[in-house]
Design a protein around this motif. Structure first.
Motif, PDB file in Angstrom:
ATOM      1  N   PHE A 127       0.834  -1.200   0.000  1.00 45.02           N
ATOM      2  CA  PHE A 127       0.000   0.000   0.000  1.00 45.02           C
ATOM      3  C   PHE A 127       0.872   1.254   0.000  1.00 45.02           C
ATOM      4  CE2 PHE A 127      -3.637  -2.217   2.548  1.00 45.02           C
ATOM      5  CZ  PHE A 127      -4.148  -2.741   1.367  1.00 45.02           C
ATOM      6  N   TYR A 128       0.576   2.149  -0.903  1.00 43.07           N
ATOM      7  CA  TYR A 128       1.115   3.510  -0.860  1.00 43.07           C
ATOM      8  C   TYR A 128       0.119   4.314  -0.054  1.00 43.07           C
ATOM      9  CZ  TYR A 128       2.007   8.261  -2.790  1.00 43.07           C
ATOM     10  OH  TYR A 128       2.244   9.604  -2.960  1.00 43.07           O
ATOM     11  N   TYR A 129       0.612   5.150   0.854  1.00 38.28           N
ATOM     12  CA  TYR A 129      -0.291   6.015   1.615  1.00 38.28           C
ATOM     13  C   TYR A 129       0.347   7.403   1.698  1.00 38.28           C
ATOM     14  CZ  TYR A 129      -3.349   7.759   5.300  1.00 38.28           C
ATOM     15  OH  TYR A 129      -4.239   8.511   6.027  1.00 38.28           O
ATOM     16  N   LEU A 186       4.456  -0.977   3.095  1.00 38.08           N
ATOM     17  CA  LEU A 186       3.729   0.265   3.361  1.00 38.08           C
ATOM     18  C   LEU A 186       4.634   1.404   2.888  1.00 38.08           C
ATOM     19  CD1 LEU A 186       1.234   1.603   4.534  1.00 38.08           C
ATOM     20  CD2 LEU A 186       2.281   1.493   6.797  1.00 38.08           C
ATOM     21  N   TRP A 187       4.110   2.124   1.920  1.00 37.76           N
ATOM     22  CA  TRP A 187       4.928   3.097   1.187  1.00 37.76           C
ATOM     23  C   TRP A 187       4.386   4.502   1.486  1.00 37.76           C
ATOM     24  CZ3 TRP A 187       7.016   6.222  -2.584  1.00 37.76           C
ATOM     25  CH2 TRP A 187       8.106   5.747  -3.324  1.00 37.76           C
ATOM     26  N   PHE A 188       4.968   5.149   2.486  1.00 39.52           N
ATOM     27  CA  PHE A 188       4.524   6.503   2.841  1.00 39.52           C
ATOM     28  C   PHE A 188       5.163   7.524   1.900  1.00 39.52           C
ATOM     29  CE2 PHE A 188       4.215   4.573   7.213  1.00 39.52           C
ATOM     30  CZ  PHE A 188       2.852   4.770   7.381  1.00 39.52           C
ATOM     31  N   ASP A 189       4.434   8.610   1.638  1.00 38.71           N
ATOM     32  CA  ASP A 189       4.957   9.625   0.717  1.00 38.71           C
ATOM     33  C   ASP A 189       4.412  11.000   1.090  1.00 38.71           C
ATOM     34  OD1 ASP A 189       6.459  10.279  -1.608  1.00 38.71           O
ATOM     35  OD2 ASP A 189       4.644  10.303  -2.812  1.00 38.71           O
ATOM     36  N   PHE A 190       5.156  12.033   1.286  1.00 45.02           N
ATOM     37  CA  PHE A 190       6.565  12.134   1.552  1.00 45.02           C
ATOM     38  C   PHE A 190       6.827  13.327   2.469  1.00 45.02           C
ATOM     39  CE2 PHE A 190       7.462  15.939  -0.909  1.00 45.02           C
ATOM     40  CZ  PHE A 190       6.598  15.934  -1.978  1.00 45.02           C
ATOM     41  N   PRO A 242      15.047   5.996  -4.335  1.00 50.61           N
ATOM     42  CA  PRO A 242      15.379   7.012  -5.341  1.00 50.61           C
ATOM     43  C   PRO A 242      14.299   7.059  -6.427  1.00 50.61           C
ATOM     44  CG  PRO A 242      16.844   5.103  -5.530  1.00 50.61           C
ATOM     45  CD  PRO A 242      16.062   4.936  -4.264  1.00 50.61           C
ATOM     46  N   GLU A 243      13.896   8.279  -6.758  1.00 49.65           N
ATOM     47  CA  GLU A 243      12.737   8.441  -7.642  1.00 49.65           C
ATOM     48  C   GLU A 243      13.124   9.106  -8.953  1.00 49.65           C
ATOM     49  OE1 GLU A 243       9.485  10.415  -5.680  1.00 49.65           O
ATOM     50  OE2 GLU A 243       8.893  11.431  -7.517  1.00 49.65           O
ATOM     51  N   GLN A 244      12.704   8.547 -10.051  1.00 44.28           N
ATOM     52  CA  GLN A 244      12.877   9.133 -11.382  1.00 44.28           C
ATOM     53  C   GLN A 244      14.315   9.468 -11.724  1.00 44.28           C
ATOM     54  OE1 GLN A 244      10.506   8.869 -13.367  1.00 44.28           O
ATOM     55  NE2 GLN A 244       8.707  10.099 -13.005  1.00 44.28           N
ATOM     56  N   ALA A 264      14.396   1.705  -6.893  1.00 44.38           N
ATOM     57  CA  ALA A 264      14.175   2.864  -7.766  1.00 44.38           C
ATOM     58  C   ALA A 264      12.724   2.835  -8.214  1.00 44.38           C
ATOM     59  CB  ALA A 264      15.085   2.779  -8.982  1.00 44.38           C
ATOM     60  N   CYS A 265      12.048   3.977  -8.157  1.00 50.57           N
ATOM     61  CA  CYS A 265      10.696   3.998  -8.730  1.00 50.57           C
ATOM     62  C   CYS A 265      10.710   4.871  -9.971  1.00 50.57           C
ATOM     63  CB  CYS A 265       9.646   4.427  -7.715  1.00 50.57           C
ATOM     64  SG  CYS A 265      10.014   5.896  -6.770  1.00 50.57           S
ATOM     65  N   GLN A 266      10.075   4.361 -11.006  1.00 53.86           N
ATOM     66  CA  GLN A 266      10.153   4.993 -12.324  1.00 53.86           C
ATOM     67  C   GLN A 266       8.794   4.935 -13.002  1.00 53.86           C
ATOM     68  OE1 GLN A 266      13.029   6.299 -13.200  1.00 53.86           O
ATOM     69  NE2 GLN A 266      14.712   5.050 -12.432  1.00 53.86           N
ATOM     70  N   SER A 271       4.642  11.039 -15.955  1.00 50.80           N
ATOM     71  CA  SER A 271       3.627  11.316 -14.947  1.00 50.80           C
ATOM     72  C   SER A 271       3.309  10.023 -14.220  1.00 50.80           C
ATOM     73  CB  SER A 271       2.363  11.863 -15.643  1.00 50.80           C
ATOM     74  OG  SER A 271       1.305  12.000 -14.726  1.00 50.80           O
ATOM     75  N   TRP A 272       2.932  10.154 -12.945  1.00 51.69           N
ATOM     76  CA  TRP A 272       2.586   8.930 -12.189  1.00 51.69           C
ATOM     77  C   TRP A 272       1.129   8.573 -12.427  1.00 51.69           C
ATOM     78  CZ3 TRP A 272       6.477   6.294  -9.779  1.00 51.69           C
ATOM     79  CH2 TRP A 272       7.681   6.991  -9.598  1.00 51.69           C
ATOM     80  N   GLY A 273       0.284   9.580 -12.293  1.00 52.73           N
ATOM     81  CA  GLY A 273      -1.120   9.355 -12.595  1.00 52.73           C
ATOM     82  C   GLY A 273      -1.312   9.372 -14.111  1.00 52.73           C
TER      83      GLY A 273
HETATM   84  C1  GLC Z   1       6.322  11.812  -5.329  1.00 55.12           C
HETATM   85  C2  GLC Z   1       5.188  12.492  -5.887  1.00 55.12           C
HETATM   86  C3  GLC Z   1       4.270  11.586  -6.455  1.00 55.12           C
HETATM   87  C4  GLC Z   1       4.516  10.156  -6.592  1.00 55.12           C
HETATM   88  C5  GLC Z   1       5.688   9.650  -5.848  1.00 55.12           C
HETATM   89  C6  GLC Z   1       6.238   8.348  -6.299  1.00 55.12           C
HETATM   90  O1  GLC Z   1       7.072  12.340  -4.442  1.00 55.12           O
HETATM   91  O2  GLC Z   1       4.655  13.416  -5.035  1.00 55.12           O
HETATM   92  O3  GLC Z   1       3.204  12.107  -7.082  1.00 55.12           O
HETATM   93  O4  GLC Z   1       3.492   9.510  -5.988  1.00 55.12           O
HETATM   94  O5  GLC Z   1       6.617  10.527  -5.577  1.00 55.12           O
HETATM   95  O6  GLC Z   1       7.512   8.106  -5.876  1.00 55.12           O
END
Ligand code: GLC
Length: 437
Positions: A127-129, A186-190, A242-244, A264-266, A271-273
Motif C-alpha cells: 500500500f502507498y499512503y 507500506l509506502w509513505f509519501d513524503f 530514489p525516484e525518477q 528505484a521507482c520509475q 507522470s505517475w497518474g
Molecule cells: C512523489 C510524488 C508523487 C509520486 C511519488 C512516487 O514524491 O509526489 O506524485 O506519488 O513521488 O515516488
C-alpha cells in the motif's frame, strides 16, 4: 554467496531483495483530469473544482484481475497501490472520512478488489499512503498546498490541527493494515522539511514531527510485523527509494557507508497518474535497461502504471508491460535472486553484470551488442560453461587468447573470448549465462 550484505532493518527484506521487480499503481481521482496526479496543486484548484471529479468518478472498466495478470506476465512479483494520494481521496472504504470511493459512482472498495486480484496471482501486496493530504480540514496549508497562494491562507490555517490529522492517519493505517490480510509493503509519501524558497516564514514544510512518524510506524509494525516500510516519513526504515533517476552505484548509507536495500521507482512516461497528453514514453530499450541497470547495482525496480479513469491500462501502458513480459519470459533468471556481481568481475564495455546470490552464475547483459567477440578478463579460471539465457544455446569461447585474423590477436592468461553471433538474437538485451566453477 554474495559478499554484499545490506544493512539489517526491522522489515522482512529477504523476499524483496530476491524478487527485484514490482508494479507501482497510481490511481485516484486525478485519472479524470488526466493531467498529472499533482493537478490540484499545479492548477491551484479549489475543493469545489476538484469535487467534480469526485462526483463523476466511475471506473466502470476496473478489472484488477487483468492488471494482476499483466503484472505477472511482466515478471513483477509485488505491487504497491495508491490507497490515498496527495489529493486525500481514499480508494478504500474508510470509516474516518466521507471522501472515499464508496461515496462516488464507483460505489465499491477499490483497494479490496486490488488486494484480492493480485494476491490470487501470487503477487505480494503493498500500500502507498500519502502523508500529504490536500483535502483533510486539519492539514495545514503549506508550500505544496493548493491554497498556498490564497491571500487569506494564514487565516485559513487558524484552527487547523495537525495533531488531529496525525491521528486520522493512524486510524486509516490501522484500517489498511487490519482489514485486508497480510500487507507486505507500506509506502509513505513524503516529507519536505526544508521549506520552499519564496514563501512566507509561517508556511513551513512538513516532516516526521508533523506525521508523528514514530508512533505511526510503531503502529504499523505492531499490526503487521515484518512489513517493509520506506523512508519517506523522514525516519530511516527498510528501503531507500530514489525516484525518477537511475543511481549509478549501489545506494549506500551517507554516514555509515552500509549497503542499503533500495528500490528505484520509475514511470513509463513523465507522470505517475494517467496523463492523456504526456508523450515522453520510454523506449523498449530504456525499459529493459532500467531494470538491468538497477539490479546490476543491487537494487529493485518499482515500475509505475497510471490506469485511466475508466479503470483500464491504456494501450501505451499495455505495450510497455508487454516489453517486460517478452524479455522476462526468457531472461528473468538474471534478475530474480540476483545482485551486483562480485568485485572480482569487471564488466566489459557495453555490458552489465548480475550474479546469482549463491555466487554460481554470472550474467552478462549485452546492452551494446558486440561484434563478433566479447572479451572478458578475469574469468578464465572460473568459467565452466556458457550459454545464451533466452534459448539455452551454447556460447563458445576460447581461453587465454583469441585470433581476430586481421593481424589482431589478444592474449592474456585470464582472458575469455566469447564468440558472439553476428545477428543479434531476437531479444532486446541478450544475456550470456556463465556457469562458474
Ligand atoms: C512523489 C510524488 C508523487 C509520486 C511519488 C512516487 O514524491 O509526489 O506524485 O506519488 O513521488 O515516488
Amino acid at each position: 554467496m554474495s559478499s554484499y550484505v545490506t544493512k539489517k532493518t526491522l522489515g522482512d527484506t529477504e523476499w524483496f531483495e530476491h524478487d527485484r521487480f514490482g508494479m507501482f499503481i497510481h490511481w485516484g481521482l486525478y485519472a479524470m483530469p488526466a493531467r498529472n496526479e499533482w493537478i490540484k496543486h499545479i492548477e491551484c484548484q479549489t475543493d469545489e473544482i476538484y469535487d467534480k471529479y469526485f462526483k463523476y468518478f466511475n471506473p466502470d472498466m476496473y478489472e484488477p484481475k487483468k492488471w494482476a495478470k499483466m503484472a505477472k506476465e511482466a515478471g513483477m512479483k509485488y505491487a504497491v497501490f495508491t490507497t490515498k494520494h496527495h489529493e486525500g481521496f481514499c480508494m478504500f472504504d474508510s470509516q474516518y472520512t466521507d471522501y472515499k470511493c464508496t461515496n462516488t459512482p464507483a460505489g465499491r472498495d477499490l483497494v479490496k478488489e486490488y488486494v484480492d486480484a493480485f494476491r490470487a496471482e501470487g503477487i505480494r501486496v503493498g500500500f502507498y499512503y500519502s502523508l500529504i493530504d490536500w483535502h483533510h480540514p486539519d492539514f495545514t496549508i503549506d508550500t505544496k498546498h493548493p491554497r498556498r497562494f490564497d491571500k487569506n491562507a494564514e487565516e485559513l490555517n487558524q484552527g487547523r490541527d495537525m495533531k488531529k490529522y496525525a491521528q486520522y492517519m493512524r486510524d486509516q493505517v490501522t484500517e489498511l493494515l487490519t482489514n485486508y490480510g497480510k500487507i507486505d509493503i507500506l509506502w509513505f509519501d513524503f516529507s519536505y522539511s526544508t521549506p520552499d524558497p519564496g514563501f512566507p516564514e509561517w508556511m513551513k514544510g512538513k516532516g516526521k514531527q508533523d506525521w508523528e512518524a514514530e508512533e505511526l510506524i510503531a503502529l504499523a509494525r505492531k499490526l503487521q510485523p515484518g512489513i517493509i516500510i520506506d523512508n519517506r516519513t523522514e525516519l530511516e526504515q527498510d528501503i531507500w527509494t530514489p525516484e525518477q533517476y537511475q543511481p549509478l552505484e549501489w545506494v549506500k548509507h551517507s554516514e555509515t557507508g552500509d549497503y542499503l536495500t533500495w528500490e528505484a521507482c520509475q514511470t513509463f512516461s513523465g507522470s505517475w497518474g494517467y496523463h492523456r497528453d504526456e508523450a515522453t514514453w520510454k523506449s523498449p530499450e530504456m525499459l529493459i535497461n532500467m531494470l538491468v541497470n538497477t539490479v546490476c547495482i543491487g537494487g529493485n525496480l518499482l515500475m509505475n502504471v497510471g490506469p485511466t479513469a475508466r479503470g483500464y491500462l491504456d494501450y501505451r501502458a499495455e505495450n510497455a508491460l508487454k516489453v517486460y513480459a517478452d524479455w522476462m519470459k526468457y531472461n528473468s533468471r538474471s534478475i530474480y535472486g540476483c545482485t551486483m556481481a562480485e568485485p572480482e568481475f569487471t564488466a566489459p564495455r557495453g555490458t552489465r553484470l548480475t550474479q546469482s546470490v549463491d555466487g554460481k552464475r554470472l550474467y552478462i547483459h549485452l546492452v551494446e551488442y558486440p561484434y563478433e567477440f566479447l572479451e572478458f578478463r578475469g574469468l578464465a579460471d572460473k568459467i565452466d560453461y556458457a550459454q545464451f539465457l533466452h534459448d539455452g544455446s551454447e556460447v563458445l569461447y576460447t581461453l587465454g587468447s583469441v585470433d581476430h585474423f586481421s593481424e589482431a590477436r589478444t592474449e592474456s592468461a585470464d582472458l575469455v573470448a566469447f564468440k558472439i553471433p553476428i545477428v543479434k538474437p531476437n531479444t532486446i538485451v541478450p544475456v550470456i549465462e556463465v556457469f562458474l566453477k
